[in-house]
Structure formats: structure tokens, C-alpha cells
Scaffold this active site. Structure first.
Site, PDB file in Angstrom:
ATOM      1  N   GLU A 216       0.082  -1.879  -6.990  1.00  0.00           N
ATOM      2  CA  GLU A 216      -0.641  -0.753  -7.582  1.00  0.00           C
ATOM      3  C   GLU A 216       0.283   0.424  -7.871  1.00  0.00           C
ATOM      4  OE1 GLU A 216      -4.914  -0.906  -5.256  1.00  0.00           O
ATOM      5  OE2 GLU A 216      -3.258   0.245  -4.434  1.00  0.00           O
TER       6      GLU A 216
ATOM      7  N   GLY B 197       0.816  -1.197   0.000  1.00  0.00           N
ATOM      8  CA  GLY B 197       0.000   0.000   0.000  1.00  0.00           C
ATOM      9  C   GLY B 197       0.855   1.254   0.000  1.00  0.00           C
ATOM     10  N   VAL B 198       0.190   2.398   0.103  1.00  0.00           N
ATOM     11  CA  VAL B 198       0.862   3.691  -0.030  1.00  0.00           C
ATOM     12  C   VAL B 198       1.030   4.323   1.349  1.00  0.00           C
ATOM     13  CG1 VAL B 198       0.692   5.990  -1.031  1.00  0.00           C
ATOM     14  CG2 VAL B 198      -0.093   4.001  -2.326  1.00  0.00           C
ATOM     15  N   GLY B 199       2.155   5.010   1.563  1.00  0.00           N
ATOM     16  CA  GLY B 199       2.321   5.779   2.779  1.00  0.00           C
ATOM     17  C   GLY B 199       3.648   5.529   3.458  1.00  0.00           C
TER      18      GLY B 199
ATOM     19  N   ASN C  18     -10.106   7.950   3.296  1.00  0.00           N
ATOM     20  CA  ASN C  18      -9.739   7.981   1.881  1.00  0.00           C
ATOM     21  C   ASN C  18     -10.611   7.049   1.047  1.00  0.00           C
ATOM     22  OD1 ASN C  18      -7.545   9.763   2.308  1.00  0.00           O
ATOM     23  ND2 ASN C  18      -6.264   8.061   2.937  1.00  0.00           N
TER      24      ASN C  18
ATOM     25  N   VAL D 182       4.357   4.122   6.434  1.00  0.00           N
ATOM     26  CA  VAL D 182       4.564   2.786   7.001  1.00  0.00           C
ATOM     27  C   VAL D 182       4.973   1.821   5.898  1.00  0.00           C
ATOM     28  CG1 VAL D 182       3.454   0.837   8.137  1.00  0.00           C
ATOM     29  CG2 VAL D 182       3.023   3.155   8.966  1.00  0.00           C
TER      30      VAL D 182
ATOM     31  N   LYS E 277      -3.132   9.685  17.787  1.00  0.00           N
ATOM     32  CA  LYS E 277      -3.480  10.896  18.545  1.00  0.00           C
ATOM     33  C   LYS E 277      -2.764  10.909  19.906  1.00  0.00           C
ATOM     34  CE  LYS E 277      -6.486  12.609  15.572  1.00  0.00           C
ATOM     35  NZ  LYS E 277      -6.243  13.869  14.834  1.00  0.00           N
TER      36      LYS E 277
ATOM     37  N   GLY F 110      -7.331  -0.417  -3.273  1.00  0.00           N
ATOM     38  CA  GLY F 110      -7.140  -1.776  -3.767  1.00  0.00           C
ATOM     39  C   GLY F 110      -6.867  -2.788  -2.688  1.00  0.00           C
TER      40      GLY F 110
END
Length: 501
Positions: free
Chosen positions: A292, A267-269, A382, A271, A406, A386
Site C-alpha cells: 500500500e 504496514g505503516v509505522g 485508526n 515496527v 504502557k 488494508g
């Protein structure tokens, strides 16, 4: 020098302002773009200006906006600021548009990415009136050289009544040859198997096709993609990466996968980039990705030789990553392949190739249900993107998150998730900075104790154990997946009331 080499389409070159006149109130508009790459740069602003003028005259002017995934402030953002979007699908990360979705002004259809193109083709979303697609060049025969993402562009071009092309000179001309666009799709009952058995196998062609008679305007631009910076991995991200990489070593030692692993999806980001950095620092070699988005971390793996090759649908690079890719573009050709998202995310291919899927989450509950999309149950973050395409069909999937958010006010492990995107039946491994819970083959109560022990932050561990034990005792005849229904979402309500779970 123009990149529009087709004589017929040269006659359609015009300004963005003129091209925007082909979009009307109530139209469904399919735009290119996937994770800030390959989206139209000029048309959205010109269209937003027309919308603002119409609203000033007291006229409504809004469109249904369909893309491949997220775009950028100068696409999603300007249209949202103009209050010009009635419906959005399938994925969005723009904060202005997110606020309008959560305020109820914009209807958001949160579809799996592999479904979005085919559902449009099935007619589930209505007619596609206009396609606005960025390309790198138009060849003399009218074929289109795709830009830095493919996304749903093939389907938008195939199905739209009117087509506007943006030819972006910022996109390197050397992108020609990086793409594999498959034209063998069909509607049921005429579908055939996808003959792809290796991640880097080509089954399509390097160009997008277009019917020139439906092209109403061509706009030439020279503007960069939205290139998002990535933070250096923090302690939590590094811990998550260490747990995951160590687990993969264990799986290889157990004989469940080869030494070079199976194809990777990430995935994106931040992490995700930390996990890729962890793989780069490990002893794994000769890896391949079927994913992706190609982030900076994937470039690092390609540059070091840890990753042999990568198939995706889009880039998602920082400014530094873009410069590195452009400087070494010839060396990446043949090692990077961009496909339509209905192929990059296709369940048949994910299952056949045996993907290792690694995706983020907002929260997981005691039994392994995962929420990827909603904050406190109701506010979209968001979208599912996928992650479902890969997780449900992967050989092995991981869901990743720091154990708290937080500044410790929120636990990522809760009694019951406030929204379910991935049910307990589809979740294999949950990973936080505290540890890793392998849930495969475990009944619900055993999953719960493993998640509490290995993934929950110590500040919340005793409360989770107390909840589970009281739930088990409350109804002796209901101990398969025990819950206290009056308390199951009380942690979320307590946060809303007090600012702390």
C-alpha cells in the site's frame, strides 16, 4: 507558471475560498489522500472556515468525508476542529477526529480499503456529491497527472456530481509516468479477471481522467505533504525484525518459497520500518514489493539494491525521505509504481501474486484472533486499513507487536481479544519481541501453548498458562477452544479499573 494547461479548465481557476462554496451542508465529499500524501491542501481549511462561520450563526454545516485512507491535520484535523464531519470512512489517524469518533459525534465506517471504492460505486454509502482531488498537473487534453498518492481518486472523479481539483506545484512535475491507473473495472455481473500476473506489470494508464464539464473549480497550491518522522528502531522492534527475517530464511530452506522470497507487503509505522531494515541487513536480494505505502524503509531497500521494485498506492515518507526521493526521482522511475487502492489491495491479485503480508496489531489472544483497531474493546485507534485485504489472501501473513505496552501495564497477548478484526482462521504467524509463533496447521489448544511460550512477555506468561489450564479443566466437554467466560475479558477490565492488567 501554471500547470493547468487545459484551456477549458484554465477558465475554472479560482481561490480555495470560492471553491469551498461548492460544498454544501449534508454533502458527501470524496477527498484525495492516503497516509498523509496527496491530500488537498487548501480546500479543507477554506471549508472549515465556512463551517465555523455557519455554526456561529446557529446553522448546521457538516459533511460526510470519504478519502483513500488517513490525510493530515490540515485536512482531517481542521475539519474535525470545525465540528464539520458527520461521517468518516474508510481510515483515519487524526487524533482530533479520533476523539470525536470515540465521543460519538462522528460516525465512523471502518471499511477494508479494497472495499471502499467499490462499495461507494455499488451505492452502499449514498451519493457522492463532491470530489476534491489533488493532482500534479492538468495536461492540454484535460488528462490529470496524479500526485503522491492515488487511493480512491479514480472512483471519486468517476462518480462525483461536482469536482474540485487542486494542482499542487510542490509535487514534482517528474511524477508523470509513476502511475498505473486501471480503467477496466465494472459492476457485477460484468466483471472480468484482472490480467496482472507480475507485481510491476502495467495494466492501466499513467493518468487520471476527468469529465471537464463536472469540474466546478481548480485551485493552484504549493504546499508539502504531511511527512511523518520515523523513530530509530528500539530493542523490541529490532527483536521482532530478527525473528521474522530468521523465519523467512527457514521458509526458503524448507522449499516453501524462492530465495528472492515472494512479493512483500508492509504496514505503516516504526515496527514496519524496523522489519524492512532487518531485511536490508539480511542476505536476501532481488526482492519486490506489492504493498500500500512506500515508507523510508522501502527507499532504503531500493537504494541498496535489496529491493528491485515496488508497487503501491501512496508514499508515506519522512522529510528526509521526501528529499531523498526528489533528489533521485529519475532513478526511481520504472522501479516505483503507484496504483488505485482497489488494485493495490485487490484480493484476487494478493492471492495470485502470493504476497507475504506483514502488519501490526494491538493484541492477539491465545487462539490467534487479532485486534488491530480498538483499545480496550471500544475506542477506535485508526481502523483496519488494508491489513485484512492482505492477511486473508496472503501466501503467508505476520502480525507484529511488542509484547507489552504502557511500560509493561498491558500485555499484547491476552486470554480473549477485546475486539476481533482478524479471526484465528486468517492468522498465520504472530511475532513479538519475545519470539515467533507459527500457527499454521495447529488446533486451537496447540496454538494457545505456542503463543504463550513464544510470544507472551514473561511477566504475563504464568497467568496465561493458569487461565488456559483452568479453562481446560472447567468443562471436559468443551475443550476445543476452552474459555472461562467470566474471566475472558477480565484483564481488560482490570486495566480500566487499576491501570494494569
Amino acid at each position: 507558471m501554471t500547470r493547468v494547461l487545459s484551456p477549458q479548465l484554465q477558465q475554472r481557476i479560482t481561490t480555495a475560498e470560492q471553491a469551498a462554496t461548492f460544498v454544501r451542508h449534508g454533502d458527501n465529499v470524496g477527498m484525495s489522500g492516503f497516509t498523509g500524501a496527496g491530500y488537498p491542501k487548501a480546500l479543507p481549511a477554506a471549508l472549515a472556515a465556512r463551517m465555523t462561520q455557519a455554526h456561529g450563526r446557529g446553522e448546521d454545516f457538516r459533511i460526510g468525508l470519504w478519502t483513500g485512507a488517513s490525510t493530515a491535520p490540515d485536512a482531517d484535523g481542521v475539519l474535525a476542529e470545525a465540528h464539520g464531519v458527520s461521517t468518516r470512512l474508510p481510515y483515519n489517524s487524526d487524533p482530533t477526529l479520533r476523539a470525536l469518533i470515540n465521543a460519538g459525534e462522528v460516525d465512523y465506517v471502518d471499511a477494508h480499503l479494497s472495499h471502499s471504492a467499490q462499495h461507494m460505486w455499488f451505492g452502499f454509502y449514498g451519493n457522492l456529491d463532491v470530489a476534491v482531488v489533488e493532482v500534479t498537473a492538468i495536461l492540454p487534453d484535460g488528462l490529470l497527472v496524479p500526485s503522491s498518492s492515488v487511493g480512491n481518486n479514480k472512483t471519486w472523479l468517476d462518480r462525483a456530481d461536482r469536482i474540485i481539483l487542486e494542482v499542487n506545484h510542490w509535487q514534482p512535475r517528474e511524477l508523470e509516468g509513476f502511475h498505473d491507473v486501471y480503467y477496466g473495472t465494472a459492476l457485477p455481473p460484468h466483471r472480468r479477471p484482472l490480467e496482472l500476473t507480475e507485481p510491476m506489470q502495467r495494466i492501466g494508464e499513467p493518468y487520471l481522467r476527468v469529465d471537464p464539464d463536472r469540474v466546478v473549480a481548480v485551485v493552484e497550491t504549493n504546499a508539502p505533504d504531511r511527512n511523518s518522522p520515523f523513530s530509530e528502531p528500539d530493542d523490541a522492534s529490532r527483536a521482532i525484525a530478527e525473528h521474522l527475517v530468521d523465519f523467512l530464511r527457514h521458509e526458503v530452506a524448507a522449499g516453501r518459497m524462492p530465495a528472492e522470497l515472494l512479493p512483500l507487503q508492509s504496514g505503516v509505522g516504526n515496527v514496519a520500518n524496523a522489519v524492512l531494515a532487518g531485511l536490508d541487513a539480511s542476505d536476501f536480494t532481488d526482492l519486490v514489493a506489492y504493498t500500500e505505502v512506500l515508507q523510508d524503509g522501502m527507499l532504503d531497500l531500493l537504494d541498496s539494491g535489496t529491493l528491485r521494485a515496488a508497487s503501491a498506492t501512496s508514499f508515506g515518507l519522512s522529510d528526509a525521505g521526501v528529499r531523498r526521493f526528489m533528489d533521485g526521482i529519475d532513478a526511481y522511475k520504472g522501479r516505483i509504481l503507484l496504483r488505485s487502492e482497489e488494485i493495490s489491495n485487490h484480493p484476487e491479485l494478493v492471492r495470485r501474486l502470493g504476497i507475504i503480508a506483514m502488519n501490526g496489531m494491538i493484541e492477539a489472544d491465545l487462539y490467534g484472533n487479532v485486534n488491530s483497531t480498538h483499545v480496550m474493546g471500544s475506542s477506535i485507534m485508526n481502523g483496519i486499513g488494508g491489513s485484512g485485504d492482505f492477511a486473508r489472501n496472503a501466501f503467508l501473513n505476520f502480525f507484529l507487536s511488542p509484547s507489552t505496552a504502557k511500560r509493561g501495564a498491558i500485555s499484547a497477548i491476552v486470554p480473549m481479544v477485546s475486539h476481533v478484526d482478524h479471526t484465528e482462521h486468517d492468522v498465520h504467524v504472530v511475532v513479538t519481541d519475545q519470539g515467533l509463533a507459527d500457527l499454521r496447521g495447529l488446533a486451537p489448544r496447540k496454538r494457545a501453548r505456542r503463543i504463550i511460550e513464544h510470544c507472551a512477555h514473561p511477566d504475563f506468561r504464568d497467568a496465561l498458562t493458569d487461565y488456559l489450564e483452568r479453562a481446560e479443566a472447567a468443562r471436559p466437554d468443551a475443550r476445543h477452544t476452552p474459555h472461562l467466560l467470566g474471566e475472558a475479558l477480565s484483564w481488560h477490565q482490570r486495566f480500566l479499573d487499576t491501570g494494569h492488567m
